[in-house]
Design an enzyme around this catalytic site. Structure first.
Site, mmCIF file in Angstrom:
data_model
loop_
_atom_site.group_PDB
_atom_site.id
_atom_site.type_symbol
_atom_site.label_atom_id
_atom_site.label_comp_id
_atom_site.label_asym_id
_atom_site.label_seq_id
_atom_site.Cartn_x
_atom_site.Cartn_y
_atom_site.Cartn_z
ATOM 1 N N GLU A 446 0.846 -1.230 0.079
ATOM 2 C CA GLU A 446 0.043 -0.090 0.015
ATOM 3 C C GLU A 446 0.798 1.377 0.181
ATOM 4 O O GLU A 446 0.630 2.211 0.924
ATOM 5 C CB GLU A 446 -1.006 -0.001 1.145
ATOM 6 C CG GLU A 446 -1.701 -1.223 0.978
ATOM 7 C CD GLU A 446 -2.821 -1.336 2.289
ATOM 8 O OE1 GLU A 446 -4.226 -1.585 2.065
ATOM 9 O OE2 GLU A 446 -2.556 -1.006 3.276
ATOM 10 N N GLU A 522 -4.330 -10.374 0.005
ATOM 11 C CA GLU A 522 -5.090 -10.385 1.294
ATOM 12 C C GLU A 522 -6.445 -10.426 1.046
ATOM 13 O O GLU A 522 -7.065 -10.300 -0.105
ATOM 14 C CB GLU A 522 -5.194 -8.858 2.067
ATOM 15 C CG GLU A 522 -3.752 -8.458 2.471
ATOM 16 C CD GLU A 522 -3.590 -6.801 2.987
ATOM 17 O OE1 GLU A 522 -4.902 -6.455 3.310
ATOM 18 O OE2 GLU A 522 -2.682 -6.501 3.028
#
Length: 1011
Positions: A446, A522
């Site tokens: 991220e 994820e």
């Protein structure tokens, strides 16, 4: 020792000698403080450190400097004293602190949790003025074995450390979860030495370390003094490939010193191998390494002054036909994301805890780990090699906080940050490059996109072309080798599996991405009650070869042990330490709690990903076994069967199964004598695959897979009334039930006082209910939708009480009601029809929606359709026949099995860090609640049972476990329908088949109180 510094020498740094007293001392202190502030704002990599290298097991002398140090905390760099403390001469304000440690966990300041947002003003590269500074000081003795050359190694300092030895500044560290080594030749002295480290909680580096976790400063990993022999080995790079077509291993081991190749001898005794470092050798018929069969060969690399010990695993990684392959075979990742956290120590995780949690993962069929979002402790990888895990090793990089400003000034695309980011990738790769477990390098997490990430990828590919590159943020896949996403829905994952995802604008990039395997780095966010939807993802992984599996977010909750005023321990989360901004309990999302205690989600995940499938025939004649391993046959397992009835074992034994090859299937016969067991009553046959011998990660007998078949389940038939019902009598009674004439509610059953009995359509919101819906017309959190629709505040209005004759000739007492909420036109009509045989009572509940269930322009969903029965008596234990022993909802409970179970009252609930709806047992046919005054029995068509010692409103209002105080009653929920739980805390919500829409329902239960 020959040294190569990666940046300016320490001699050019500001003087750190004791500040002289008198004229000019204040100005000198201000100058030093200004220089320190400037250095904390530097975007450069670490200064004065040695080149990154592998973490090696060597016979050169080493000395651990872990232990009790002296520590002093200052509010900021401008307040940190310049009193010559680095010399170790009578420093002021110091007290003991263990190292490794996270200093807030020892009473110095407090932890701070944020997920995306920075805990300070975003003005890169400047650190905030409120920036705790920890001065660490230790004395140690150095013997002659550390001369003439030695180095100091720090395996982890958060966030920025400056290091002095004997008053001389060696340099600084940047990269909290990365190793830094300093040459101390000529600075170290024989005998007493003083090591000083000043650690700043925040620095420019904090802008690229915005991982979703607690901010916990300190020297949190090992500190070591390492001798460097004159003719030693600085670095080793093992290249151990495997040719799956010939069965050959291809070995080349590079050895270097000061960046130059050296003469060294490589020995692999088990293979009878001795060769010069740098040469390549082909070895016939080696046993390859995989997570299923983690075969390692002991090896040494020897130079005249040093010998290094290695564990070599031969394996290859290729991407072919959009499939990720190890040793020529497509693999499936059954993985978890793993942070490093300890509830009492913070970032410090003792080795025995690490070993235990890795064994726990193996025991639950997990075969892969993503090291979110930084390299783990260096010893972790050796354990992963030995036990067998596929590891995606992630660089210490995340810049998520820049998203709030549209990624403005994001370091990932800012040229001035390039050296720092590439340095982080270099330190990541160099340290762990010799581990067979590492199958991919990940650039970070991220951090947006940009030129610096592309440069990191380029450097890693040049240094280690044997491993693919991963980075989820590169959606166009321009500089990665696998297509990675977070929380893609089932529908989107299905399309990607077929290669039918939306096209990229650039045809070349689109074609490149479609040739890549797909991984969910994820998915199925395991926060609170859940995660739901795991089976449906696994079915997609099995169906489409392009899908390589995924990593559950996440393995471990990051709760911090706290004690309330009454001495009760619980886990604290964001906001419990007075943080100015925080992200609440989003830090407590895991398959295990902070003490590594399995949550129900882990038990379900184990079943979902079990590598063997055992399908038991309904007639009990045998079972079908499918081997889902990619490399291992079934020779390591035994197969056991057990027959139970009413909690008693009727028969048990083992059955011989010839070794079954990977991905093969076979039918196995069971003894014919099983067919007659049970005598026509309810019986359950379970077949289990268990370890036949002890393994490194579990004892013999450990179960990895199972299947069941159930027969003889008798339906609980309503019993007809034997006595007439007189609705005009002074006391309204039916068999063992006494009713209130005004409300029509029962006031007692079999002598047990009933405080309430009513229809319920709501439950106390789970963490997933508090997350926004990702699909559908109403994107508000389900908890918000329920609250605004008044689902949690329905009130009943009595429509009438009447007696009638049932179709079977018995008499019924029917209580007709309408339930609705204030300000709402919609509601439900609920008829409660009672009958009795004098001993037990049958309750039929008929539910019909009334009006149009539309609120704020959208349809309203229900959480459940069931009954709440409040007994004015405490429940001591609960026994039942149905699914268990742990909880199950519409889209969870895969790990439950059918059987007879009993638990004490306190174990019926799940101790989630933030209390919420939990504890339902589905598929229940009969249940008994042991009260102080008797046994309350419930029977009926399969229903879900929940029993608690406190109300739904108390549960909904609680913030921590100590908030739940039993009130002396039993709150019993008998549900005809339960909604799924989904993963909307971060991800898709509940899938359509598991939603409960307003609808008619008709269900019956039989109630009885036994002495």
């Amino acid at each position: 020792m020959s040294v190569q510094s990666t940046s300016a020498p320490a001699e050019n740094r500001p003087d750190t000698a004791p500040v002289p007293q008198g004229v000019g001392s204040q100005e000198r202190s201000l100058e030093l403080a200004a220089a320190a502030v400037q250095e904390l704002a530097s975007v450069a990599p670490a200064r004065g450190t040695l080149p990154a290298r592998a973490y090696l097991s060597t016979d050169a002398p080493r000395k651990s400097l872990n232990g009790e140090w002296q520590f002093r905390l200052s509010a900021g760099i401008r307040q940190a004293p310049e009193d010559g403390w680095q010399q170790g001469v009578s420093p002021a304000g110091f007290g003991p602190l263990p190292v490794p440690s996270s200093w807030p966990m020892h009473g110095h300041g407090s932890p701070w949790y944020t997920n995306v947002q920075f805990p300070f003003a975003v003005e890169p590269p400047h650190a905030p003025e409120a920036n705790p500074i920890g001065d660490h000081l230790v004395e140690f003795q150095a013997g002659p074995e550390f001369f003439p050359s030695a180095l100091l190694r720090f395996d982890g300092i958060e966030s920025a450390g400056t290091v002095w030895l004997n008053g001389k500044e060696l340099g600084n560290t940047r990269g909290s979860r990365l190793a830094h080594e300093f040459d101390v030749t000529g600075v170290l002295v024989e005998g007493r030495n003083v090591l000083a480290v000043r650690v700043a909680q925040f620095s420019a580096a904090s802008y690229i370390e915005d991982q979703d976790m607690w901010w916990l400063p300190g020297i949190f990993r090992d500190v070591t003094l390492q001798a460097r022999p004159e003719h030693g080995i600085d670095d080793v790079f093992v290249h151990a490939d495997y040719d799956h077509r010939t069965g050959e291993g291809i070995l080349r081991v590079e050895a270097s010193r000061a960046g130059e190749a050296i003469d060294a001898v490589v020995r692999v005794p088990e293979l009878g191998l001795e060769l010069e470092a740098g040469s390549e050798h082909r070895i016939p018929q080696v046993s390859p390494w995989s997570a299923e069969l983690p075969r390692l060969y002991e090896a040494t690399v020897s130079a005249p002054g040093e010998t290094v010990a290695l564990q070599i695993g031969f394996r290859s990684i290729t991407i072919e036909d959009a499939q990720f392959k190890v040793n020529g075979r497509r693999i499936l990742l059954r993985g978890v994301n793993r942070h490093e956290h300890h509830p009492g120590l913070g970032r410090v995780v003792p080795r025995n805890v690490v070993e235990a949690e890795l064994r726990l993962m193996k025991q639950h069929n997990i075969n892969a780990i993503r090291t979110s979002h930084y390299p783990p402790h260096p010893e972790f990888l050796a354990l992963a090699d030995q036990l067998g895990f596929y590891v995606v090793l992630e660089c210490d990089l995340e810049t998520h906080g820049f998203v709030s400003a549209g990624w403005n000034e994001n370091p990932s695309d800012d040229p001035q940050w390039e050296a720092a980011l590439v340095d982080r990738m270099r330190r990541t790769v160099e340290r762990d490059k010799n581990h067979a477990a590492v199958i991919m390098w990940s650039l970070g997490n991220e951090a947006g996109t940009g030129r610096n990430l592309a440069e990191m990828s380029r450097w890693a590919k040049d240094r280690d072309p044997s491993r693919p590159i991963h980075y989820e943020g590169d959606l166009s896949c321009a500089y990665v080798d696998v297509y990675s996403r977070m929380y893609a829905s089932h529908a989107e994952t299905d399309l990607i599996g077929q290669g039918m995802e939306d096209a990229l604008e650039d045809p070349a990039l689109d074609a490149r991405r479609r040739a890549m395997p797909f991984v969910l780095c994820e998915y199925v966010h395991a926060m609170g009650n859940g995660p739901g939807g795991m089976s449906e993802y696994q079915e997609l992984f099995d169906r489409y070869p392009r899908l390589m599996g995924g990593f559950v977010w996440e393995w471990l909750e990051h709760g911090i042990t706290a004690t309330d005023d009454d001495g009760q321990e619980h886990f604290a989360y964001g906001g419990d330490f007075g943080e100015e901004i925080h992200d609440g309990n989003f830090v407590t999302d895991g398959l295990v709690d902070a003490n590594r205690k399995p949550r129900p989600g882990l038990l379900d995940f184990k079943k979902v990903i079990e590598p063997l499938t055992v399908a038991v025939a309904e007639d009990w004649s045998g079972f079908t076994l499918r081997n889902g391993f990619d490399f291992a046959d079934t020779s390591s397992f035994s197969f056991r069967y057990t027959v139970e009835s009413d909690g008693e074992t009727l028969d048990a034994g083992t059955v011989d199964v010839a070794p079954l090859a990977p991905h093969a299937e076979v039918r196995v016969d069971l003894p014919g004598t099983l067919a007659g067991l049970g005598g026509g009553g309810t019986a359950v046959l379970t077949v289990s695959a268990v370890l036949s011998a002890d393994a490194d990660w579990a004892d013999a007998g450990h179960e990895i897979a199972w299947g069941q078949a159930v027969r003889g389940i008798a339906a609980s038939e309503p019993r007809p009334a034997l006595e007439p019902v007189d609705v005009e009598a002074a006391e309204l009674r039916l068999g063992p039930v006494v009713f209130d004439r005004v409300s029509g509610l029962p006031t007692s059953i079999g002598g047990v006082p009933i405080d309430d009995l009513r229809l319920v359509l709501w439950w106390p919101p789970t963490d997933n209910d508090l997350g926004g819906e990702w699909s559908g017309p109403d994107r508000r959190p389900m908890a918000t939708q329920w609250s605004e629709a008044g689902l949690n505040r329905l009130h009943a209005r009595l429509l009438g009480i009447s007696a009638s004759v049932s179709p079977d000739g018995g008499e019924l007492l029917t209580v007709r009601t309408r339930m609705g909420a204030a300000d709402k036109q919609f509601g439900v009509l609920v008829d409660y029809s009672w009958s009795s045989d004098g001993q037990s009572v049958s309750l039929r509940t008929h539910v019909r929606p009334d009006g149009e269930w539309i609120n704020a322009g959208h349809g309203v969903e229900w959480a459940r359709i069931g009954l709440e029965i409040v007994l004015a008596a405490q429940t001591k234990s609960v026994s039942w026949f149905g699914q268990g022993p742990h909880q199950s909802y519409a889209d969870t409970g895969q790990g439950t099995r059918t059987g007879w179970f009993e638990l004490p009252m306190e174990e019926m609930d799940v101790d989630y860090v933030r209390p919420q709806e939990s504890g339902a047992r589905s598929g229940v046919h009969t249940a008994s609640l042991e009260l102080e005054t008797g046994t309350f029995v419930i029977a009926g068509a399969p229903f879900a049972l929940t029993v608690r010692p406190y109300s739904q409103n108390v549960l909904a209002a609680a913030l921590h476990r100590p908030d739940l105080v039993p009130d002396g009653r039993s709150y019993v929920y008998v549900d005809h329908a339960l909604r799924g739980v989904g993963t909307a805390a971060c991800g898709p919500g509940v899938q359509e088949p598991y939603r409960v829409k307003p609808r008619e329902a008709d269900f019956t239960v039989v109630l009885q109180v036994r002495p």
